[in-house]
Design a protein around this motif. Structure first.
Motif, PDB file in Angstrom:
ATOM      1  N   SER A  21     -48.030  55.108  14.026  1.00 12.96           N
ATOM      2  CA  SER A  21     -47.113  53.823  14.543  1.00 12.96           C
ATOM      3  C   SER A  21     -46.043  54.099  15.020  1.00 12.96           C
ATOM      4  O   SER A  21     -45.689  52.907  15.981  1.00 12.96           O
ATOM      5  N   GLU A  48     -42.431  63.779   9.178  1.00  9.42           N
ATOM      6  CA  GLU A  48     -43.078  63.820  10.603  1.00  9.42           C
ATOM      7  C   GLU A  48     -43.427  62.141  10.395  1.00  9.42           C
ATOM      8  O   GLU A  48     -43.573  61.567   9.327  1.00  9.42           O
ATOM      9  N   ARG A  55     -39.035  60.382   7.861  1.00  9.49           N
ATOM     10  CA  ARG A  55     -40.082  61.625   7.082  1.00  9.49           C
ATOM     11  C   ARG A  55     -39.697  62.971   8.151  1.00  9.49           C
ATOM     12  O   ARG A  55     -38.939  62.837   9.154  1.00  9.49           O
ATOM     13  N   ARG A  97     -45.498  56.589  16.647  1.00 10.28           N
ATOM     14  CA  ARG A  97     -45.839  58.127  17.954  1.00 10.28           C
ATOM     15  C   ARG A  97     -46.609  57.765  19.296  1.00 10.28           C
ATOM     16  O   ARG A  97     -47.049  58.269  19.872  1.00 10.28           O
ATOM     17  N   LYS A 123     -44.367  58.346  11.540  1.00 11.51           N
ATOM     18  CA  LYS A 123     -45.686  57.688  11.265  1.00 11.51           C
ATOM     19  C   LYS A 123     -46.259  57.296  12.584  1.00 11.51           C
ATOM     20  O   LYS A 123     -45.996  57.757  13.327  1.00 11.51           O
TER      21      LYS A 123
END
Length: 520
Positions: free
Chosen positions: A275, A271, A269, A277, A273
């Motif tokens: 979850s 960015e 992705r 970080r 998710k």
């Protein structure tokens, strides 16, 4: 091929501790097994009874392969039926370490900028792995022959081990060309190894499907028939397969850019998710595959070990010497308890292997250059390290719980063996703490954690069977655990082991916080 010998010397220098440990440590296992077999079955009648009881056991055949006769050499070759799998695993990991891992870390680009041919690194890695396998086979053959067994059978036994290693060194060379990451290459190689073992097991378990074993390099090692009318021509299959796989690897390497792979990388992705970080979420993303593989593989082994429990108990009841050997590994007075307790010790050692690998992921992230970008953010070193150590400490609990459950499921006790499996955790955590200390204080020697595990394995298997000094055996943390089922649980030794693990792990994290990073 220019520079192959220089890179080979470099690979051997980097593995100057690791290769001797696994070659000599693993070679002691067949020698110890042979001594135990001769002590447990001193006459032909006892060996024939063992053969009659176990040769037709489907579960034993799945685990160890076919049993061709009742001589000490035959029983040794059968008891070592899983050794080709271990040698194959070590060989393919060695090749991946010196090929794809070097590319991933950027060191291959540096060496390639010198007077080094395009395929020199691959050739050096394969030669290092195959050379180590050959030395292991020769040392094993010498150790077995020195105990009075026929030279032909001893050489065939060692050649079978080396044969498996050679073939999977070639598999590792191909896998290193397919994916852009070392973890992916290891996953492909291990998948092929597991498939080869399943082919061998399926072929040996059924007369109608016996041809399947001829499709497996693990099956070729058994088809050499050590001590049972050696079939030397089978070695040609391994040599041809090794040469073919290396040629395929060379062809693939010539068609890709340095750092690229044949299989395209899956784009992530743009960015992360929410979850993902946090340091713990990142550690889970990096560690989950390893945890699932170890849990699944040991769970299957648990089914096999639980399935043969009754057969082993029958053998031990008929042979007091065998019962004494197994009882020294654990358990109370009941022979079945002794077998299951010894099995739990083996599972504890295996779970320690996962713990070491999970801990060394810290060092892998550091040497690959991925730790610095993470630590350049608001993430601190302590938080980053503890996130990975969470899996090194609590991941083995998952592995052991599942393995204890599958063993009990096959044995017929359901969840009854889960506490016995979890009782191994304090010793496993000692390995985790020691590995963390090595990363903190001696990062260049962090791979020595595998050497510590090999030493504890040697003490628990060979040393216990040969009745080494209690002082020597006491160096292994697994010797201080309660022998369950059948034994008495004592909290004192377990608490001391947990304290040692916590002190070692905390000191390693403290040292990591204060030293330079990265340390090449």
């Amino acid at each position: 091929m220019t520079g192959t010998w220089a890179l080979l010397r470099l690979a051997l220098r980097r593995d100057r501790l690791l290769l001797p440990v696994w070659v000599l440590g693993l070679a002691l296992a067949p020698v110890g097994y042979l001594s135990s077999i001769k002590a447990a079955y001193p006459d032909a009648a006892a060996r024939q009874h063992f053969f009659d009881l176990n040769a037709s056991s489907a579960t034993f055949v799945v685990r160890n392969g076919p049993l061709y006769g009742s001589s000490p050499g035959n029983l040794l070759a059968w008891q070592c039926g899983f050794v080709p799998v271990v040698v194959g695993l070590i060989a393919l990991l060695t090749v991946v370490r010196h090929t794809r891992t070097e590319e991933e870390a950027g060191r291959r680009e540096l060496t390639g900028a010198t007077v080094v041919g395009r395929h020199a690194g691959l050739a050096a890695a394969v030669l290092a792995a195959c050379g180590a396998c050959l030395v292991f086979g020769l040392v094993t053959a010498l150790g077995v022959a020195a105990q009075g067994e026929p030279w032909a059978g001893a050489l065939a036994l060692g050649a079978g081990f080396a044969l498996a290693g050679w073939v999977f060194a070639g598999v590792g060379a191909v896998a290193a060309q397919l994916t852009w990451g070392a973890s992916g290459a290891r996953g492909i190689g291990i998948g092929v190894l597991v498939f080869a073992f399943l082919l061998r097991s399926a072929g040996d378990s059924s007369d109608a499907a016996g041809w399947l074993a001829w499709l497996s390099p693990i099956g070729w090692a058994h088809r050499l028939r050590p001590f049972a009318g050696e079939q030397w021509w089978v070695l040609a299959l391994g040599v041809v397969a090794t040469g073919a796989s290396v040629l395929v690897a060379v062809a693939l390497a010539a068609r890709r850019d340095l750092g690229a792979a044949v299989l395209p990388a899956r784009l992530g992705r743009s960015e992360a998710k929410a979850s993902l970080r946090s340091p713990l979420a990142l550690a889970w993303r990096l560690q989950r595959g390893t945890l699932l593989v170890w849990t699944g593989c040991l769970g299957l082994v648990g089914l096999l070990m639980g399935g043969v429990a009754q057969n082993v108990a029958d053998t031990m009841r008929d042979n007091r010497a065998v019962a004494d050997v197994v009882s020294r590994m654990g358990g109370g007075g009941a022979v079945l308890d002794a077998y299951l307790a010894g099995t739990m010790t083996l599972f504890g050692l295996a779970a320690a292997g996962y713990a070491v690998q999970a801990t060394l992921e810290l060092r892998a992230e550091e040497t690959a250059g991925r730790a610095e970008p993470v630590l350049a953010t608001a993430v601190g070193r302590v938080g980053w390290a503890l996130a990975h150590l969470m899996f090194a400490f609590f991941g083995p609990a998952v592995v052991l719980a599942v393995t204890g459950w599958t063993t009990g499921l096959a044995y017929g006790s359901g969840f009854g063996l889960v506490p016995a499996a979890l009782a191994q955790l304090p010793a496993v955590w000692v390995l985790t703490g020691l590995a963390a200390s090595l990363i903190g204080f001696l990062p260049r020697c962090s791979a020595a954690a595998w050497g510590l595990l090999a030493g504890f394995l040697l003490l628990s298997l060979v040393g216990t069977a040969l009745q080494w000094s209690a002082v020597v055996l006491g160096l292994s943390p697994f010797q201080h655990l309660p022998r369950l089922p059948g034994g008495t649980f004592s909290a004192g030794p377990a608490l001391w082991l947990v304290l040692i693990a916590l002190v070692a792990g905390a000191s390693g994290v403290f040292a990591l916080r204060r030293r330079d990073m990265p340390v090449g």
